[in-house]
Write an enzyme that holds these catalytic residues in place. Structure first.
Site, mmCIF file in Angstrom:
data_model
loop_
_atom_site.group_PDB
_atom_site.id
_atom_site.type_symbol
_atom_site.label_atom_id
_atom_site.label_comp_id
_atom_site.label_asym_id
_atom_site.label_seq_id
_atom_site.Cartn_x
_atom_site.Cartn_y
_atom_site.Cartn_z
ATOM 1 N N LYS A 1 10.464 3.166 16.247
ATOM 2 C CA LYS A 1 11.167 4.444 16.379
ATOM 3 C C LYS A 1 10.463 5.459 15.497
ATOM 4 C CE LYS A 1 14.534 2.786 12.967
ATOM 5 N NZ LYS A 1 15.944 2.423 12.739
ATOM 6 N N PRO A 2 10.696 6.747 15.700
ATOM 7 C CA PRO A 2 9.970 7.766 14.926
ATOM 8 C C PRO A 2 10.103 7.612 13.415
ATOM 9 C CG PRO A 2 11.002 8.788 16.817
ATOM 10 C CD PRO A 2 11.495 7.367 16.786
ATOM 11 N N GLU B 1 0.831 -1.191 0.000
ATOM 12 C CA GLU B 1 0.000 0.000 0.000
ATOM 13 C C GLU B 1 0.877 1.257 0.000
ATOM 14 O OE1 GLU B 1 -3.051 2.213 3.154
ATOM 15 O OE2 GLU B 1 -2.255 0.217 3.562
ATOM 16 N N ASP C 1 11.834 -2.832 16.573
ATOM 17 C CA ASP C 1 12.574 -1.641 16.159
ATOM 18 C C ASP C 1 11.646 -0.446 15.975
ATOM 19 O OD1 ASP C 1 14.874 -0.223 15.538
ATOM 20 O OD2 ASP C 1 14.828 -0.750 13.415
ATOM 21 N N ASP D 1 7.902 -1.327 8.814
ATOM 22 C CA ASP D 1 9.043 -2.196 9.133
ATOM 23 C C ASP D 1 8.755 -3.252 10.192
ATOM 24 O OD1 ASP D 1 10.685 -1.244 7.243
ATOM 25 O OD2 ASP D 1 12.288 -0.615 8.586
ATOM 26 N N ASN E 1 10.197 4.968 11.769
ATOM 27 C CA ASN E 1 9.405 3.826 11.321
ATOM 28 C C ASN E 1 7.911 4.076 11.469
ATOM 29 O OD1 ASN E 1 11.344 2.091 10.388
ATOM 30 N ND2 ASN E 1 11.605 0.997 12.316
#
Length: 497
Positions: free
Chosen positions: A113-114, A66, A111, A129, A116
């Site tokens: 985090k901003p 997407e 993992d 991710d 991602n």
């Protein structure tokens, strides 16, 4: 190479950027398995995956998913103008709902985090991710079946730093890191190097947010500190509990943004979903300029055989099995393939290449389903069949033997698993040496299993030269090298007691 077609995003990476030969095929198989698992997270906060695999004709790994127009959550991190509490709580609540769905599968992100997380024009988050797109990035070396520690040092939980067991509460720790950074503008633990940051995650106590910002509500500060507890058991019980504790800081339904939030008006407002759920966009509101980004999923190409009735039924079985995989009906998917494998084997021969590929596909599905006891004898039989038809050191024969070893490890058959992993290593080393990605991983598997059976001397003898090779081949900043170094340190510490 990336391209967009309508509402889809396609990313392709040449296999030359990843490896060669069996290493590429092994990576592609892991990629597809990860894609199937990720596709089970049915939530609007996770981009939908349409297809992923290896295009052998073009020598490329590909990913079709997407298309997500949005800005990175990193955009909202500003030390000079940290977010209002309600904005940070709105982001945290959305992330908690995504994690709750993922953990129910169960899938641990590892993992978060901003960078991602994307934020759409409507203020909705999309978490990227979940272990799939990472394989197509040149800075990520591989997936591992046995759980090599993954993560980023600014957001890595203490148990990840130590190479310990990663659980849903590890994701809650990283969520605490993200909330802390949104509210303060700074990472919870800084440092000039990864090692500095890892040590602080292990031993340093975070500065309470209220010492940095007096306007942060005390209960919100307490929640963030609870999320950042060093011991997983002292963190909130699950993502649902985190969501419940964030509710008091979310805006009331139908309310308007407070004046203190006006400085954020050029960015998507994450509180809009709570104030006006499913509200239509204003015709005059063009929204901020957003850049497209994306991520992942499964399937493979259908059979390219001549159009006989049997071969058409084989292609149809592959298609139906993939559909059942997408619906998480793994055992039914395996049964569909089993039903066509029998007549195909009778007509074409049990060791016909296409029949063997169907059997390999079915065995892989059983692994995804966690049916290791059923998958293990099939991988044994396939390893023998590929050894006869393609040679004992062929990629298919070695991979099937490796999957057989992995199944035995999952079943607690440690001795047999080690024996087969050693056989795999002998075959790889004889053909390519013991410094390939697959050989290095198998050597680590053997060392881990030796440690698991408490044979610390043998584990040290296996892992010490592996560590030396990893330092030479990948450098001292490689996460896999650091994991082996940490494991070896724990083994030596245990031996010295």
């Amino acid at each position: 190479m990336a391209d967009t077609v309508g509402d889809r995003y396609e990313l392709r990476v040449s296999t030359e950027a990843i490896g060669a030969g069996g290493a590429v095929e092994e990576l592609a198989k892991r990629f597809q398995r990860e894609a199937r698992v990720t596709a089970r997270i049915r939530h609007h906060g996770v981009p939908q995956v349409y297809d992923a695999g290896l295009d052998s004709g073009a020598a490329e790994l590909y990913l079709v998913m997407e298309l997500v127009p949005g800005v990175s959550l990193r955009t909202f991190v500003d030390p000079h103008e940290p977010l209002p509490a309600s904005w940070a709580a709105a982001f945290g609540a959305q992330l908690a709902t995504v994690l709750s769905h993922a953990h129910a599968v169960p899938v641990v992100h590892r993992d978060l985090k901003p960078t991602n997380v994307l934020v759409t024009a409507e203020g909705a988050v999309k978490v990227l991710d979940f272990g799939i797109a990472a394989v197509l990035r040149p800075d990520v070396t591989r997936f591992t079946a046995t759980g090599t520690p993954m993560g980023t040092s600014l957001y890595m939980s203490p148990e990840q730093v130590k190479g310990g067991t990663v659980s849903p509460r590890s994701d809650l720790y990283t969520l605490g890191c993200v909330l802390y950074e949104l509210l303060s503008g700074y990472p919870v633990f800084g440092g000039d190097t990864d090692i500095d940051r890892w040590n602080r995650h292990l031993h340093a106590e975070p500065v309470p947010l209220r010492e940095l910002r007096t306007d942060v509500p005390a209960d919100l500060d307490r929640l963030v500190l609870d999320l950042l507890a060093k011991v997983p058991e002292r963190r909130p019980g699950d993502a649902y509990e985190v969501y419940e504790r964030l509710l008091p800081f979310l805006p009331a339904l139908g309310s308007t943004p407070k004046s203190t939030e006006e400085s954020q008006r050029e960015l998507p407002d994450p509180t809009r979903l709570f104030r006006r759920p499913n509200a239509p966009r204003s015709p005059s509101d063009s929204g901020p300029a957003l850049e497209p980004s994306s991520v992942e999923e499964s399937a493979a190409a259908a059979s390219r055989l001549p159009h006989t009735a049997l071969r058409e039924s084989m292609a149809d079985a592959v298609s139906r099995a993939d559909g059942l995989l997408y619906e998480e009906r793994y055992l039914q998917s395996a049964d569909v393939l089993d039903a066509v494998i029998r007549p195909a084997g009778n007509e074409l021969g049990a060791e016909n290449p296409q029949v063997l590929q169907l059997r390999l596909r079915r065995a892989a599905i059983l692994v995804v389903a966690g049916e290791y006891r059923r998958a293990q004898p099939e991988f044994d039989a396939l390893a023998d069949a590929f050894s006869r038809t393609k040679g004992p050191r062929s990629d298919d024969a070695v991979e099937c033997l490796r999957q057989s070893a992995y199944c035995r490890a999952e079943l607690g058959q440690v001795e047999e698993a080690i024996h087969r992993f050693r056989d795999v290593l002998d075959r790889i080393s004889g053909e390519h040496g013991d410094g390939t990605d697959t050989a290095l991983e198998v050597r680590r598997n053997i060392g881990e299993l030796q440690a698991a059976r408490n044979d610390l001397s043998e584990a040290e003898s296996t892992l010490a030269p592996l560590l030396d090779d990893l330092v030479v081949l990948r450098g001292k900043d490689d996460e896999g090298m650091r994991y082996v170094a940490a494991l070896l340190k724990r083994i030596r510490s245990a031996r010295s007691r």
